[in-house]
Design a protein around this motif. Sequence first.
Motif, short mmCIF file in Angstrom:
data_model
loop_
_atom_site.label_atom_id
_atom_site.label_comp_id
_atom_site.label_asym_id
_atom_site.label_seq_id
_atom_site.Cartn_x
_atom_site.Cartn_y
_atom_site.Cartn_z
N GLU A 184 0.93 -1.16 -0.25
CA GLU A 184 -0.20 0.07 -0.09
C GLU A 184 0.84 1.23 0.12
N TYR A 213 -7.20 -1.68 -5.50
CA TYR A 213 -7.49 -2.34 -4.20
C TYR A 213 -6.62 -1.89 -2.90
N TYR A 214 -5.29 -1.69 -3.42
CA TYR A 214 -4.08 -1.27 -2.37
C TYR A 214 -4.62 0.26 -2.17
N ASP A 216 -7.86 1.55 -2.22
CA ASP A 216 -9.23 1.41 -1.47
C ASP A 216 -8.57 1.18 -0.15
N ARG A 217 -7.80 0.24 0.23
CA ARG A 217 -7.48 -0.25 1.56
C ARG A 217 -6.71 0.89 2.06
N GLU A 220 -9.28 3.80 3.42
CA GLU A 220 -9.93 3.16 4.50
C GLU A 220 -9.21 3.42 5.83
N LYS A 221 -7.94 2.88 5.77
CA LYS A 221 -7.03 3.09 6.84
C LYS A 221 -6.71 4.66 7.32
#
Length: 258
Positions: A184, A213-214, A216-217, A220-221
């Motif tokens: 990420e 995806y990375y 998006d993660r 979120e974090k």
Amino acid sequence: MPDLLRSIAEVCIRMDRACSRAAVKDVLKLAAPILGARFVLFGIRTGRGIRLARQIVITTYPKAWQDYYDANNAYAFDPVINKAFQSEGAFRWDGLHHDDRQLALRRESIRNGMEFGFSCADRGPDGSMAILSFCGDRPIAPDPAEWEQVAAAAVLLASVTNKAVTRIVEASTKAYGKALSEMELATMQIVANGKTAKQAAEQLGVKPRTIRYYLDRAAEKLGVESRKEAVLKAVAEGIVDPRQFPPAGFKKQGSEQD
């Protein structure tokens, strides 16, 4: 001379207390006129203490010069950078530019009020590599005795700034780095440098949807709503940096090539 050394000592104390990259820049701006310069640049590639190596540039150089430098990939032939990491102590820029590209870079520097300058490198015990440069449109410390004092002051400030920026990045890593995976972080670093998801995927050896995806993660974090906001927050917090230093392909002596 005692006034110069006393002033730089005070600057170093302020630098040691800096708690953000903005604060580091403010302190460097104070140091420039003390050393007889108008502009300043500090660049660092962090060392082993940072999980994902960061490349950070803090500068007051004119934007027109920065745009020229980046557009022409000048890092690939800039003699100042190569000299900094192949020598000890401070050195003037005089006589370093020889081939056509270097001379063109030199002319651009003069056009932007950066005719006279000097640099010094600092290598931290953790493997970090840094360069501190000062320049302007007037000769800096033309008297040999004065130059000796200015050079010593710059070497000291380079070391203190290296430690300060490393400390600031480490604090940022503790705040966010544990939550973010290495992939990420790497994805955001690549995207922050202007690459597309497809280009990031090619560089990391994954598919474009994995890059999304990375991101998006990471969003979120980091507590934001979009991939773009994730990258912007990562840059603002010093987690990643949109400018590389030293850039990819830079020839380094006595250290690993990325």
